[in-house]
Design a protein around this motif. Structure first.
Motif, PDB file in Angstrom:
ATOM      1  N   VAL A  83       0.839  -1.199   0.000  1.00  0.00           N
ATOM      2  CA  VAL A  83       0.000   0.000   0.000  1.00  0.00           C
ATOM      3  C   VAL A  83       0.878   1.254   0.000  1.00  0.00           C
ATOM      4  O   VAL A  83       0.677   2.174  -0.801  1.00  0.00           O
ATOM      5  N   VAL A  84       1.868   1.298   0.879  1.00  0.00           N
ATOM      6  CA  VAL A  84       2.759   2.461   0.966  1.00  0.00           C
ATOM      7  C   VAL A  84       3.533   2.642  -0.336  1.00  0.00           C
ATOM      8  O   VAL A  84       3.649   3.757  -0.852  1.00  0.00           O
ATOM      9  N   ASP A  85       4.042   1.556  -0.885  1.00  0.00           N
ATOM     10  CA  ASP A  85       4.812   1.636  -2.126  1.00  0.00           C
ATOM     11  C   ASP A  85       3.972   2.229  -3.258  1.00  0.00           C
ATOM     12  O   ASP A  85       4.453   3.078  -4.017  1.00  0.00           O
ATOM     13  N   ARG A  86       2.736   1.816  -3.362  1.00  0.00           N
ATOM     14  CA  ARG A  86       1.861   2.352  -4.415  1.00  0.00           C
ATOM     15  C   ARG A  86       1.629   3.848  -4.234  1.00  0.00           C
ATOM     16  O   ARG A  86       1.622   4.604  -5.206  1.00  0.00           O
ATOM     17  N   GLU A  87       1.428   4.262  -3.000  1.00  0.00           N
ATOM     18  CA  GLU A  87       1.185   5.685  -2.746  1.00  0.00           C
ATOM     19  C   GLU A  87       2.443   6.511  -3.018  1.00  0.00           C
ATOM     20  O   GLU A  87       2.366   7.601  -3.586  1.00  0.00           O
ATOM     21  N   ARG A 105      -2.888  10.193   4.001  1.00  0.00           N
ATOM     22  CA  ARG A 105      -2.937   9.926   5.447  1.00  0.00           C
ATOM     23  C   ARG A 105      -1.985   8.786   5.812  1.00  0.00           C
ATOM     24  O   ARG A 105      -1.303   8.832   6.832  1.00  0.00           O
ATOM     25  N   ILE A 106      -1.944   7.780   4.983  1.00  0.00           N
ATOM     26  CA  ILE A 106      -1.046   6.649   5.239  1.00  0.00           C
ATOM     27  C   ILE A 106       0.410   7.098   5.141  1.00  0.00           C
ATOM     28  O   ILE A 106       1.236   6.760   5.984  1.00  0.00           O
ATOM     29  N   LEU A 107       0.727   7.881   4.119  1.00  0.00           N
ATOM     30  CA  LEU A 107       2.114   8.300   3.907  1.00  0.00           C
ATOM     31  C   LEU A 107       2.661   9.167   5.032  1.00  0.00           C
ATOM     32  O   LEU A 107       3.841   9.065   5.369  1.00  0.00           O
ATOM     33  N   VAL A 108       1.835  10.030   5.582  1.00  0.00           N
ATOM     34  CA  VAL A 108       2.363  10.956   6.582  1.00  0.00           C
ATOM     35  C   VAL A 108       2.428  10.354   7.981  1.00  0.00           C
ATOM     36  O   VAL A 108       2.993  10.960   8.885  1.00  0.00           O
ATOM     37  N   ARG A 109       1.895   9.164   8.137  1.00  0.00           N
ATOM     38  CA  ARG A 109       2.047   8.474   9.425  1.00  0.00           C
ATOM     39  C   ARG A 109       3.447   7.886   9.498  1.00  0.00           C
ATOM     40  O   ARG A 109       4.063   7.592   8.490  1.00  0.00           O
ATOM     41  N   ASP A 110       3.932   7.673  10.711  1.00  0.00           N
ATOM     42  CA  ASP A 110       5.223   7.005  10.863  1.00  0.00           C
ATOM     43  C   ASP A 110       5.090   5.572  10.394  1.00  0.00           C
ATOM     44  O   ASP A 110       4.202   4.849  10.821  1.00  0.00           O
ATOM     45  N   SER A 111       5.972   5.181   9.518  1.00  0.00           N
ATOM     46  CA  SER A 111       5.923   3.832   8.970  1.00  0.00           C
ATOM     47  C   SER A 111       6.555   2.838   9.927  1.00  0.00           C
ATOM     48  O   SER A 111       7.689   3.003  10.340  1.00  0.00           O
ATOM     49  N   PRO A 112       5.838   1.770  10.293  1.00  0.00           N
ATOM     50  CA  PRO A 112       6.419   0.754  11.158  1.00  0.00           C
ATOM     51  C   PRO A 112       7.366  -0.169  10.405  1.00  0.00           C
ATOM     52  O   PRO A 112       8.118  -0.907  10.990  1.00  0.00           O
ATOM     53  N   VAL A 113       7.278  -0.123   9.086  1.00  0.00           N
ATOM     54  CA  VAL A 113       8.164  -0.954   8.276  1.00  0.00           C
ATOM     55  C   VAL A 113       9.413  -0.125   8.017  1.00  0.00           C
ATOM     56  O   VAL A 113       9.471   0.657   7.090  1.00  0.00           O
ATOM     57  N   ALA A 114      10.397  -0.257   8.886  1.00  0.00           N
ATOM     58  CA  ALA A 114      11.585   0.597   8.824  1.00  0.00           C
ATOM     59  C   ALA A 114      12.358   0.332   7.542  1.00  0.00           C
ATOM     60  O   ALA A 114      12.776  -0.781   7.272  1.00  0.00           O
TER      61      ALA A 114
END
Length: 200
Positions: free
Chosen positions: A56-60, A101-110
């Motif tokens: 999801v993050v990669d697509r965004e 919204r997803i992008l600006v959250r801290d990503s748990p996948v370091a």
């Protein structure tokens, strides 16, 4: 439903949940329940919550990168490039609210790449390449161009985060205010800026 369709369904469901609840607040059980599948189906397609979140993050990141680099790479006067870039970010926020919204959250996948902060860093590098010749042309220290690039991109990104929730004023008005501050601030930039008072 084909495997490809199921995968897309899981991504759509997960994207909405991650935007609403964040990574920590979303469970595989909830993803499965919303998609009306069993938990093993989620694991089969993505290996777990981290896997689906990463996709999801990669697509965004790809969508936003495409929008911003397209705006910066289109050529033209630096002020026009600034306008296009501000509007590109606001357009993305408007059309992909959940994604932003997803992008600006801290990503748990370091990871060092594929995050909002790494994307902003990449855009700042492009802005630096635009600023450097402008600095040189105006007799300014080109070594300061990276710093100013970070400030400009950061200002636009943080304003985007604010506008995500406020949605006022209109997008074009927000972009105009951003450009006004950035352009007029840069236009009258001092060669050797100093603070008014010495701070301790």
């Amino acid at each position: 439903m084909t495997a490809s369709q199921r995968r897309e369904q899981l991504l759509t469901v997960s994207r909405g949940l991650f935007a609403q609840k964040g990574f920590e607040g979303t469970s595989v059980e909830e993803i499965a329940a919303r998609a009306e599948v069993s938990k093993p189906v989620v694991y089969e397609h993505f290996g777990g919550k981290e896997g689906i979140y990463a996709v999801v993050v990669d697509r965004e990141v790809q969508a936003l990168t495409h929008a911003l680099t397209g705006a910066l790479g289109s050529g033209g006067h630096p002020k026009v490039l600034l306008e296009r870039t501000a509007l590109a970010l606001l357009d993305y926020i408007e059309s992909s609210e959940d994604g932003f919204r997803i992008l600006v959250r801290d990503s748990p996948v370091a990871q060092a790449t594929g995050t909002f902060s790494s994307l902003i860093g990449d855009v700042a590098t492009q802005v630096e390449a635009i600023l450097e010749p402008q600095f040189r042309q105006n007799g300014l220290d080109t070594k300061a161009a990276p710093l100013y690039a970070q400030m400009l991109v950061g200002m636009i990104a943080l304003t985007g985060q604010y506008w995500l929730d406020a949605r006022s004023p209109k997008k074009t008005e927000v972009a105009a205010h951003l450009v006004n501050l950035a352009w007029n601030g840069l236009h009258n930039i001092e060669k050797k800026p100093t603070l008014t008072r010495t701070t301790r």
